[in-house]
Design a protein around this motif. Structure first.
Motif, PDB file in Angstrom:
ATOM      1  N   MET A 144       0.816  -1.212   0.000  1.00  0.00           N
ATOM      2  CA  MET A 144       0.000   0.000   0.000  1.00  0.00           C
ATOM      3  C   MET A 144       0.853   1.266   0.000  1.00  0.00           C
ATOM      4  O   MET A 144       0.305   2.367  -0.049  1.00  0.00           O
ATOM      5  CB  MET A 144      -0.940   0.004   1.213  1.00  0.00           C
ATOM      6  N   GLY A 145       2.149   1.113   0.098  1.00  0.00           N
ATOM      7  CA  GLY A 145       3.018   2.289   0.151  1.00  0.00           C
ATOM      8  C   GLY A 145       3.047   2.934   1.520  1.00  0.00           C
ATOM      9  O   GLY A 145       3.351   4.100   1.653  1.00  0.00           O
ATOM     10  N   GLY A 146       2.713   2.181   2.544  1.00  0.00           N
ATOM     11  CA  GLY A 146       2.736   2.683   3.923  1.00  0.00           C
ATOM     12  C   GLY A 146       1.344   3.047   4.406  1.00  0.00           C
ATOM     13  O   GLY A 146       0.440   3.328   3.617  1.00  0.00           O
ATOM     14  N   TYR A 147       1.180   3.015   5.706  1.00  0.00           N
ATOM     15  CA  TYR A 147      -0.083   3.396   6.317  1.00  0.00           C
ATOM     16  C   TYR A 147      -0.047   4.879   6.637  1.00  0.00           C
ATOM     17  O   TYR A 147       0.992   5.430   6.971  1.00  0.00           O
ATOM     18  CB  TYR A 147      -0.308   2.626   7.628  1.00  0.00           C
ATOM     19  N   ALA A 148      -1.186   5.512   6.561  1.00  0.00           N
ATOM     20  CA  ALA A 148      -1.289   6.898   6.998  1.00  0.00           C
ATOM     21  C   ALA A 148      -1.346   6.878   8.523  1.00  0.00           C
ATOM     22  O   ALA A 148      -2.231   6.255   9.108  1.00  0.00           O
ATOM     23  CB  ALA A 148      -2.537   7.549   6.411  1.00  0.00           C
ATOM     24  N   HIS A 149      -0.388   7.527   9.141  1.00  0.00           N
ATOM     25  CA  HIS A 149      -0.328   7.529  10.606  1.00  0.00           C
ATOM     26  C   HIS A 149      -1.481   8.343  11.179  1.00  0.00           C
ATOM     27  O   HIS A 149      -1.729   9.471  10.762  1.00  0.00           O
ATOM     28  CB  HIS A 149       1.003   8.106  11.085  1.00  0.00           C
ATOM     29  N   VAL A 150      -2.175   7.760  12.101  1.00  0.00           N
ATOM     30  CA  VAL A 150      -3.257   8.444  12.793  1.00  0.00           C
ATOM     31  C   VAL A 150      -2.684   8.973  14.095  1.00  0.00           C
ATOM     32  O   VAL A 150      -2.142   8.206  14.899  1.00  0.00           O
ATOM     33  CB  VAL A 150      -4.444   7.484  13.064  1.00  0.00           C
ATOM     34  N   VAL A 151      -2.785  10.261  14.308  1.00  0.00           N
ATOM     35  CA  VAL A 151      -2.228  10.887  15.496  1.00  0.00           C
ATOM     36  C   VAL A 151      -2.936  10.343  16.732  1.00  0.00           C
ATOM     37  O   VAL A 151      -4.166  10.234  16.754  1.00  0.00           O
ATOM     38  CB  VAL A 151      -2.359  12.424  15.415  1.00  0.00           C
ATOM     39  N   TYR A 152      -2.158   9.981  17.734  1.00  0.00           N
ATOM     40  CA  TYR A 152      -2.647   9.437  19.009  1.00  0.00           C
ATOM     41  C   TYR A 152      -3.438   8.147  18.833  1.00  0.00           C
ATOM     42  O   TYR A 152      -4.336   7.840  19.603  1.00  0.00           O
ATOM     43  CB  TYR A 152      -3.489  10.452  19.786  1.00  0.00           C
ATOM     44  N   LYS A 161      -6.006  -6.092  16.232  1.00  0.00           N
ATOM     45  CA  LYS A 161      -6.511  -6.410  14.889  1.00  0.00           C
ATOM     46  C   LYS A 161      -6.975  -5.149  14.161  1.00  0.00           C
ATOM     47  O   LYS A 161      -6.856  -5.051  12.946  1.00  0.00           O
ATOM     48  CB  LYS A 161      -7.676  -7.405  14.956  1.00  0.00           C
ATOM     49  N   GLU A 162      -7.527  -4.195  14.898  1.00  0.00           N
ATOM     50  CA  GLU A 162      -8.062  -2.978  14.289  1.00  0.00           C
ATOM     51  C   GLU A 162      -6.978  -1.952  13.962  1.00  0.00           C
ATOM     52  O   GLU A 162      -7.094  -1.217  12.985  1.00  0.00           O
ATOM     53  CB  GLU A 162      -9.089  -2.330  15.226  1.00  0.00           C
ATOM     54  N   ASN A 163      -5.947  -1.880  14.768  1.00  0.00           N
ATOM     55  CA  ASN A 163      -4.887  -0.889  14.596  1.00  0.00           C
ATOM     56  C   ASN A 163      -3.826  -1.438  13.642  1.00  0.00           C
ATOM     57  O   ASN A 163      -3.055  -2.316  13.998  1.00  0.00           O
ATOM     58  CB  ASN A 163      -4.263  -0.558  15.955  1.00  0.00           C
ATOM     59  N   GLN A 164      -3.772  -0.914  12.438  1.00  0.00           N
ATOM     60  CA  GLN A 164      -2.833  -1.410  11.426  1.00  0.00           C
ATOM     61  C   GLN A 164      -1.379  -1.079  11.765  1.00  0.00           C
ATOM     62  O   GLN A 164      -0.463  -1.692  11.226  1.00  0.00           O
ATOM     63  CB  GLN A 164      -3.198  -0.848  10.050  1.00  0.00           C
ATOM     64  N   GLU A 165      -1.151  -0.126  12.642  1.00  0.00           N
ATOM     65  CA  GLU A 165       0.211   0.240  13.030  1.00  0.00           C
ATOM     66  C   GLU A 165       0.748  -0.641  14.156  1.00  0.00           C
ATOM     67  O   GLU A 165       1.928  -0.575  14.479  1.00  0.00           O
ATOM     68  CB  GLU A 165       0.254   1.702  13.455  1.00  0.00           C
ATOM     69  N   PHE A 166      -0.105  -1.449  14.743  1.00  0.00           N
ATOM     70  CA  PHE A 166       0.298  -2.310  15.859  1.00  0.00           C
ATOM     71  C   PHE A 166       1.204  -3.430  15.350  1.00  0.00           C
ATOM     72  O   PHE A 166       0.939  -4.052  14.332  1.00  0.00           O
ATOM     73  CB  PHE A 166      -0.943  -2.921  16.530  1.00  0.00           C
TER      74      PHE A 166
END
Length: 170
Positions: A144-152, A161-166
């Motif tokens: 995907m070319g990286g995830y868009a970081h969600v602040v906080y 499972k829900e948090n793709q940055e985990f």
């Protein structure tokens, strides 16, 4: 203490917890299968079976690091604590005073070995699942070319499972 130090430095709690349980398996084997007159070996086996208690903090650390979301984290900690308590209730009951068990208590000593082997296998299966989960997420992120970081995002009470940055630690 050295295993927890190494686990903290290398982020390898699962492998260190498994390594701490292996002496318990060997100790159960020494107690169960050495000849009755090999008292020193049986005593050493008895001491070795107590090594698995050192793995418990690492198992709790694994649970704390690999489950996200308040409800999920509280539930897994409750399951771990209840399992530990049930084991402490059932464990002494395996030493039955009747029949052919005393004084060797071979079924109880075999139960020590079997439960320790099951614990090592369970930890290694979880480590494998978490490793594959991380690989899958890294692969998806690359595609995907990286995830868009969600602040906080770490404070949003989303599960692992829900948090793709985990990312799982093992």
């Amino acid at each position: 203490m050295s295993a927890t130090f190494v686990a903290g430095r290398t982020n390898s709690r699962g492998l260190n917890a498994s390594a701490l349980i292996i002496p318990s398996i060997i100790g159960g084997g020494l107690m169960a299968f050495l000849p009755r007159n090999a008292r020193v070996g049986q005593l050493i086996g008895n001491y070795m079976t107590n090594a698995d208690g050192a793995a418990l903090p690492l198992v709790y650390a694994l649970a704390a690091a690999n489950f996200a979301g308040h409800t999920k984290k509280v539930t897994i900690n409750a399951i771990l604590l209840m399992s530990f308590c049930v084991g402490n209730i059932i464990g002494p009951l395996t030493f039955q005073p009747d029949g052919k068990n005393p004084p060797e208590y071979i079924p109880a000593k075999t139960a020590i070995m079997v439960t320790s082997v099951m614990a090592v296998l369970a930890i290694l299966v979880l480590v494998g699942l978490w490793w594959f989960g991380n690989r899958k997420r890294y692969r998806e992120e690359r595609l995907m070319g990286g995830y868009a970081h969600v602040v906080y995002s770490e404070f949003m009470d989303r599960t692992d499972k829900e948090n793709q940055e985990f990312r799982y630690s093992y």
